[in-house]
Design an enzyme around this catalytic site. Structure first.
Site, PDB file in Angstrom:
ATOM      1  N   ASP A  73      -2.650   7.270  -0.553  1.00 32.23           N
ATOM      2  CA  ASP A  73      -2.286   8.671  -0.339  1.00 32.23           C
ATOM      3  C   ASP A  73      -0.880   8.733   0.239  1.00 32.23           C
ATOM      4  OD1 ASP A  73      -2.680   8.027   2.438  1.00 32.23           O
ATOM      5  OD2 ASP A  73      -4.810   8.406   2.144  1.00 32.23           O
ATOM      6  N   ASP A  75       1.673  10.905   2.984  1.00 36.19           N
ATOM      7  CA  ASP A  75       1.784  11.831   4.104  1.00 36.19           C
ATOM      8  C   ASP A  75       3.238  12.253   4.272  1.00 36.19           C
ATOM      9  OD1 ASP A  75      -0.905  11.364   4.518  1.00 36.19           O
ATOM     10  OD2 ASP A  75      -0.568   9.854   6.080  1.00 36.19           O
ATOM     11  N   ASP A 149       1.971   3.919  15.846  1.00 34.81           N
ATOM     12  CA  ASP A 149       1.366   2.730  16.429  1.00 34.81           C
ATOM     13  C   ASP A 149       2.179   1.460  16.228  1.00 34.81           C
ATOM     14  OD1 ASP A 149       0.861   2.676  13.701  1.00 34.81           O
ATOM     15  OD2 ASP A 149      -1.318   2.762  13.891  1.00 34.81           O
TER      16      ASP A 149
END
Length: 476
Positions: A73, A75, A149
């Site tokens: 996907d 983003d 992260d």
């Protein structure tokens, strides 16, 4: 002097940043081909730019494109707030409580669009362990990069200039296949314990290593996984199992002590005779399907992972005198109840898992109407694939398992001929009782009750045989 001190403080707080601002890496160096980028993600960026906002493709898609993988996907990150994003698109909705973002919908594809986030601060709501509960503080792109992260996930691709913007040497770490946390790993794991699971998944997926300071706290902080909502753990477990390197992930989860919060009985599963071989065969087939771009079934995966536990309890109950199907139902219920306390397996998946399990005893018999009933079951093919794994691990007769697979692959005429041929075979499951009790020697056989003839001559006695008690799996 003061400026130098501030830079050192920021470096300790957010991790290594590129001196003098972010690196802007051109196409020739990062290697991303714009044709491999989702046209819908590019469209979202273009619309936001047209309205005066910044917008970039970010995170996993950029990471995967650089290493030559196909992203699942795409983003987008922007300086527009959710309330500013939503009116710009015909089909868009704001979602999320912990952090609000916008889903922009294009047919079957959803472009997740988030606003740049600011660093965590003392005013944000956390639990007693430091996990952030609400996180709707917006910021700049640089702050957003610091909040991500790992360095390889803090990469921003500009589809307009085709540059990759890198604040934390993420491209360099990515080239080395090294998983490096941005900022203090202990603090970042407390903010979101799922980051420990993500470190393991990325290391397995990229065939890489976890940087020493990033890995060191994991074992001592593994218990924080217990505080993560069960639904989020299920989503992360599904990602682990479908990343294309599932068995490597499970082994490393055990090595790091992280598996207890995901599959508490995984140690038991893998320590049972043949347990690891059974799971490994299934996950290797799953990995092969993922790498070839084929669809996989979460229900099938979890049915495999939990089967050894179900099978052990099933045998135990039959040894205590319980009949085959009631024993299997009880075994399945007890295992699923234990697992759903930690891992929120969705009801639609657990329902499919039960169907796969409950069809297994019925594969012992293939004569008469049994085979036709089996073919009509919605999960017949999945149950048949599951049977092949049982046969490969020596748990089921391989010849009979192959017959069922041939039946699954045959056309209608061949199926009819195969089933007709079974009438000339010796009767199977002679120790079986009515209602799908399969497998001679597997628990006490039920005695058949004599059929009562209908009064009034309502038809031949044989008419009742097919309806005298359908196999329990039909109604499961």
């Amino acid at each position: 002097m003061i400026t130098t001190t501030i830079k050192k403080f920021v470096g300790r707080l957010f991790g290594p940043t590129v001196a003098g601002g972010p690196l802007r890496i051109e196409r020739e160096r990062h290697g991303i081909d714009r044709r491999n980028v989702s046209r819908h993600a590019i469209k979202v960026c273009e619309v936001l730019r047209q309205h005066g906002y910044e917008a970039y493709i970010v995170g996993g898609a950029v990471r995967d494109l650089i290493v030559g993988l196909e992203p699942k996907d795409f983003d987008v990150a922007t300086n527009a707030t959710p309330e500013q994003i939503r009116p710009l698109f015909r089909r868009a909705r704001i979602i999320g409580r912990r952090f609000q973002l916008v889903h922009v919908v294009f047919g079957q594809e959803i472009i997740e669009t988030s606003t740049f986030r600011a660093p965590a601060n003392e005013t944000q709501e956390t639990d007693e362990h430091g996990r952030i509960l609400r996180d709707n503080v917006f910021g700049s792109q640089e702050q957003d990069a610091a909040r991500r992260d790992f360095t390889m996930n803090a990469l921003y691709y500009d589809p307009h200039t085709e540059e990759v913007i890198d604040y934390h040497n993420g491209v360099q770490d990515l080239k080395k296949r090294q998983i490096t946390m941005i900022g203090d790993p202990i603090k970042r794991y407390r903010e979101d314990p799922v980051r420990m699971l993500r470190a393991v998944r990325f290391a397995a997926k990229l065939n890489g290593t976890i940087e020493q300071s990033t890995r060191q706290p994991i074992r001592t902080m593994a218990g924080l996984i217990e505080n993560v909502p069960a639904s989020r753990l299920f989503d992360e477990m599904l990602k682990l199992l479908t990343c294309g390197h599932a068995m490597d992930c499970l082994r490393q989860l055990r090595e790091e002590g992280l598996h207890h919060g995901l599959l508490p009985l995984l140690d038991v599963v893998l320590e049972q005779p043949g347990g690891e071989d059974f799971v490994e065969q299934a996950l290797e087939r799953t990995d092969a399907r993922v790498r070839s771009g084929k669809a996989i079934s979460p229900s099938f995966l979890f049915a495999v992972l939990l089967w050894r536990l179900v099978d052990a309890r099933w045998k135990q109950l039959r040894a205590q005198g319980e009949h085959t199907m009631p024993a299997l139902v009880q075994a399945a219920d007890s295992v699923l109840d234990e697992q759903t306390e930690k891992l929120a397996i969705q009801r639609r998946f657990s329902s499919d898992m039960r169907e796969i399990w409950f069809m297994q005893p019925r594969f012992e018999r293939r004569q008469g109407k049994t085979a036709y009933r089996m073919i009509e079951q919605p999960r017949f093919r999945a149950a048949c694939d599951f049977l092949q794994l049982r046969a490969a691990s020596g748990e089921f007769d391989s010849v009979l398992a192959q017959w069922w697979m041939d039946l699954a692959n045959a056309d209608d005429a061949t199926r009819a001929e195969m089933i007709e041929d079974t009438a000339r075979l010796p009767r199977e499951g002679s120790g079986s009782g009515a209602g799908g009790e399969a497998g001679a020697g597997e628990g006490p056989a039920r005695k058949r009750r004599p059929r009562r003839r209908r009064s009034g001559g309502g038809g031949r006695g044989g008419d009742n045989s097919g309806n005298a008690g359908p196999a329990p799996a039909d109604g499961a």
